[in-house]
Design an enzyme around this catalytic site. Sequence first.
Site, short mmCIF file in Angstrom:
data_model
loop_
_atom_site.label_atom_id
_atom_site.label_comp_id
_atom_site.label_asym_id
_atom_site.label_seq_id
_atom_site.Cartn_x
_atom_site.Cartn_y
_atom_site.Cartn_z
N PRO A 1 -38.77 53.09 71.02
CG PRO A 1 -40.38 51.46 71.27
CD PRO A 1 -40.14 52.92 71.48
CG ASN A 2 -36.80 48.28 68.56
OD1 ASN A 2 -35.97 47.63 69.21
ND2 ASN A 2 -38.09 48.02 68.62
NE ARG B 1 -36.32 48.95 63.86
CZ ARG B 1 -37.39 49.67 64.19
NH1 ARG B 1 -37.26 50.97 64.44
NH2 ARG B 1 -38.56 49.11 64.31
CG ASN C 1 -40.35 57.47 64.96
OD1 ASN C 1 -41.27 56.71 65.26
ND2 ASN C 1 -39.52 57.24 63.96
CB ALA D 1 -43.68 49.20 68.03
CG ASP E 1 -54.46 58.41 78.47
OD1 ASP E 1 -55.11 58.68 77.44
OD2 ASP E 1 -54.84 57.56 79.31
CD GLU F 1 -48.52 59.64 64.70
OE1 GLU F 1 -49.57 60.29 64.81
OE2 GLU F 1 -48.49 58.41 64.45
CB ILE G 1 -38.34 56.54 59.26
CG1 ILE G 1 -37.65 57.34 60.36
CG2 ILE G 1 -37.41 56.28 58.07
CD1 ILE G 1 -36.61 56.55 61.13
NE ARG H 1 -42.96 48.94 57.49
CZ ARG H 1 -42.27 49.04 58.62
NH1 ARG H 1 -42.22 50.18 59.27
NH2 ARG H 1 -41.64 47.98 59.09
NE ARG I 1 -44.60 47.74 60.69
CZ ARG I 1 -43.77 47.47 61.71
NH1 ARG I 1 -43.62 48.35 62.68
NH2 ARG I 1 -43.09 46.34 61.76
C1 DQA Z 1 -41.77 53.71 62.78
C2 DQA Z 1 -42.90 52.81 62.30
C3 DQA Z 1 -43.36 51.87 63.41
O1 DQA Z 1 -44.40 51.04 62.94
C4 DQA Z 1 -42.21 51.00 63.86
O2 DQA Z 1 -42.62 50.18 64.93
C5 DQA Z 1 -41.00 51.77 64.23
C6 DQA Z 1 -40.61 52.91 63.38
C7 DQA Z 1 -41.17 54.57 61.64
O3 DQA Z 1 -40.44 55.50 61.95
O4 DQA Z 1 -41.42 54.29 60.46
O5 DQA Z 1 -40.28 51.45 65.15
O6 DQA Z 1 -42.28 54.60 63.76
#
Ligand code: DQA
Length: 143
Positions: A9-10, A17, A73, A76, A86, A97, A100, A106, A110
């Site tokens: 997500p995102n 962003r 990646n 969240a 799972d 895993e 970025i 942070r 996280r």
């Molecule tokens: C992230 C770190 C996560 O905490 C965050 O929710 C993201 C991006 C990163 O790539 O740093 O969406 O996975």
Amino acid sequence: MKILVMNGPNLNLLGEREPGVYGDTSLEEINSRLKAYAEKNGAEIDFYQSNHEGALIDALHNARGVYDSIIFNAGAYTHYSYAIRDAIAAIKLPVIEVHISNVHSREEFRHHSVISPVCKGTIAGFGEQSYFLALVYALGIKA
Ligand code: DQA
């Protein structure tokens, strides 16, 4: 060799962003550079991004028998999705895993990853280079 790069997500909004945290390069741009690097090294590479937990789980399931490894990646979902954890455990493929940002420097929420224990390893904090470091491992390149 076939590698799948997954983003949660995102991450479709990379570039616009929170650029101070995630940089100003779009996901499309990162993916096209990853593709060039993978192909130069004789591997096939595919990309998948979704903002939906179930769709990411379906993509993990569908990777069985198709890919040799996954660079993931999970955004969240990293911090709380037991369903994604799972799914990673179920598919028996090496999942790398990636983050970025340096998640440990942070917010407290996280600092914990529920997927780390079922991943091959974690790369975090190197900006868009995190994906390339994961790709170097996936390609089996020795330093
Ligand atoms: C992230 C770190 C996560 O905490 C965050 O929710 C993201 C991006 C990163 O790539 O740093 O969406 O996975």
